[in-house]
Design an enzyme around this catalytic site. Structure first.
Site, PDB file in Angstrom:
ATOM      1  N   ALA A 256      17.377  19.232  32.584  1.00 37.75           N
ATOM      2  CA  ALA A 256      16.954  17.964  31.982  1.00 37.75           C
ATOM      3  C   ALA A 256      17.910  16.862  32.392  1.00 37.75           C
ATOM      4  O   ALA A 256      18.909  17.103  33.071  1.00 37.75           O
ATOM      5  CB  ALA A 256      16.932  18.110  30.465  1.00 37.75           C
ATOM      6  N   LYS A 257      17.564  15.669  31.927  1.00 43.74           N
ATOM      7  CA  LYS A 257      18.338  14.481  32.243  1.00 43.74           C
ATOM      8  C   LYS A 257      19.838  14.671  32.011  1.00 43.74           C
ATOM      9  O   LYS A 257      20.666  14.270  32.824  1.00 43.74           O
ATOM     10  CB  LYS A 257      17.869  13.355  31.321  1.00 43.74           C
ATOM     11  CG  LYS A 257      17.519  12.110  32.081  1.00 43.74           C
ATOM     12  CD  LYS A 257      17.156  11.006  31.137  1.00 43.74           C
ATOM     13  CE  LYS A 257      16.259  10.042  31.902  1.00 43.74           C
ATOM     14  NZ  LYS A 257      15.314   9.386  31.082  1.00 43.74           N
ATOM     15  N   ARG A 258      20.138  15.323  30.863  1.00 42.63           N
ATOM     16  CA  ARG A 258      21.559  15.422  30.511  1.00 42.63           C
ATOM     17  C   ARG A 258      22.363  16.242  31.527  1.00 42.63           C
ATOM     18  O   ARG A 258      23.581  16.193  31.520  1.00 42.63           O
ATOM     19  CB  ARG A 258      21.712  15.964  29.086  1.00 42.63           C
ATOM     20  CG  ARG A 258      21.396  17.408  28.939  1.00 42.63           C
ATOM     21  CD  ARG A 258      21.194  17.811  27.498  1.00 42.63           C
ATOM     22  NE  ARG A 258      20.086  18.743  27.415  1.00 42.63           N
ATOM     23  CZ  ARG A 258      20.159  19.995  27.788  1.00 42.63           C
ATOM     24  NH1 ARG A 258      21.291  20.489  28.237  1.00 42.63           N
ATOM     25  NH2 ARG A 258      19.109  20.786  27.715  1.00 42.63           N
TER      26      ARG A 258
END
Ligand code: GLU
Length: 327
Positions: A256-258
Site C-alpha cells: 500500500a501507499k505507506r
C-alpha cells in the site's frame, strides 16, 4: 456438436478511488498480455460505481498511467466501442434491468437490517469472506406484508438468495476451487442508498462486454462463487478466471501507499522508465530471468499463464531497489 469458441476478450477494470500502484500495474500488464498474446480484444472499464469513493481526476490519471506503461485497449471510456458505455456510473439502467430479472425469478428479497444489526449478529467466525461475515438470514423469510410495513420506515437493500450448493471451478492460476455457496450467506446486490454492488455490476458488464477471460488480483478469488451464482441465475455464460497473487509489503501486509514509492505517479516523477517497470514486473512474474528493460509489446510473445507464480509476492527492499535503483 462442437461450439465455435468465443472470440477472446479480456479487460482491466480499475476503481478510480486511488492512484495506480505497482500491484495494479502487475494485474493490468498480465491481463493485457494474456489477451494480446491470444490476439484477443482488450477492454478498459472504469469501475466508478461507488460515487463516494471515486474521483474523476483519478480515472483520468489511471488511463494516463496505463498508456505511459505502454498498454492500450481496443474499447474503453476514452475510445468507445460497441458495448459501451465503459464507465460503470453510466450503466445503471443495465444493472436495474438485471435486478428486475432476478426479482422476477424470485432470487431477491428486501433486507431492512442496519449495519449495527449485522455487526451484532456476527458472532461466528465462519463464513467470513472479503465482504465480511455471512448474513444470518434475518429478513430472508419476511412475509410480503411485513416487508411492506417495514418499507414505510426504511429503504431496504436487496439481497440475493443463495441456495445450498457446492460450486467448483478451475482457476487458471489458483487451480481447482470448491466453495460451499451458502457459507458466504445471502449477499447484497443493491444497497439501501441504491448503490449497485460490485458483484452484480461486474457480472452484468463482463457478460454484456462478451468477456471470455478474467485475469485479476487474488483478493477477488472469493468473489467468484457469488459471481457464478449470478451468472447462473441470469442465464449467462461465465468467463474463465485467473487470479494473480498480490504484492505484499515486507511486513506481510498487502502493498500500500505507506510502503512508499510504489505508485506509478511516484515512479514517473522519479523518471523511472516505463520499460524498466515492465521488465521488473516480467521478472517477478517468472517470465524474464533478469529485470531487463522491455516494452510491453516486446513482452507479448513471452507470456505464459502456466508460468505465473501462485503465492503472494513479498516485496523486499532489494526487490524495490531493483525497480528504483540505477542498474
Ligand atoms: N474494480 C475492481 C478493483 O479495482 C476489479 C474488479 C474485477 O477485476 O473484477 O479491484
Amino acid at each position: 456438436m462442437s461450439q465455435n469458441p468465443r472470440p477472446v476478450r479480456g479487460r482491466f477494470a480499475p476503481t478510480p478511488s486511488g492512484e495506480l500502484h505497482i500491484g495494479n500495474a502487475w494485474t493490468a500488464l498480465l491481463s493485457w498480455l494474456q489477451i494480446r498474446s491470444a490476439n484477443g480484444t482488450f477492454i478498459l472499464r472504469m469501475e466508478d460505481i461507488d460515487a463516494q469513493r471515486s474521483r474523476p481526476h483519478l480515472a483520468k490519471q489511471i488511463l494516463d498511467d496505463l498508456y505511459w506503461l505502454g498498454l492500450d485497449w481496443d474499447e474503453g471510456p476514452d475510445v468507445g466501442g460497441p458495448f459501451g458505455p465503459y464507465t460503470q456510473s453510466e450503466r445503471t439502467e443495465y444493472y436495474e434491468h438485471a435486478l428486475s430479472q432476478l426479482d422476477e425469478k424470485g432470487y431477491l428479497y428486501r433486507c431492512f437490517c442496519s449495519r449495527a444489526d449485522l455487526l451484532a449478529a456476527a458472532r461466528a467466525p465462519h463464513g467470513l469472506s472479503s465482504e465480511g461475515p455471512a448474513y444470518p438470514g434475518t429478513c430472508r423469510n419476511l412475509s410480503s406484508e411485513e416487508a411492506a410495513r417495514k418499507a414505510l420506515e426504511k429503504e431496504p437493500s436487496l439481497r440475493f438468495r443463495v441456495g445450498r450448493e457446492r460450486l467448483v471451478f478451475r482457476d487458471g492460476i489458483a487451480g481447482t476451487q470448491t466453495f460451499d455457496a451458502a457459507a458466504g450467506g445471502d449477499f447484497i446486490v443493491r444497497r439501501a442508498d441504491r448503490m449497485i454492488s460490485y458483484q452484480l455490476a461486474v457480472v452484468v458488464d463482463d457478460h454484456m462486454m462478451h468477456i471470455t477471460d478474467v485475469l485479476r488480483g487474488a483478493d477477488l478469488l472469493d468473489s467468484v462463487p457469488r459471481q457464478l451464482l449470478l451468472y447462473k441465475a441470469l442465464g449467462m455464460e461465465s468467463p474463465s478466471f485467473a487470479h494473480v497473487p498480490l504484492f505484499m509489503g515486507p511486513d506481510g501486509k498487502r502493498l500500500a501507499k505507506r510502503h512508499g514509492g510504489t505508485s506509478l505517479a511516484a515512479l514517473r516523477e522519479s523518471r523511472t522508465a516505463p520499460e524498466r517497470v515492465i521488465g521488473w514486473l516480467m521478472w517477478l512474474a517468472g517470465l524474464l530471468p533478469e529485470p531487463e528493460p522491455l516494452s510491453a509489446r516486446e513482452c507479448v510473445p513471452l507470456f505464459r499463464l502456466d508460468k505465473l507464480p501462485s503465492e503472494p509476492i513479498v516485496m523486499t527492499a532489494d526487490m524495490l531497489s531493483r525497480l528504483q535503483g540505477a542498474s
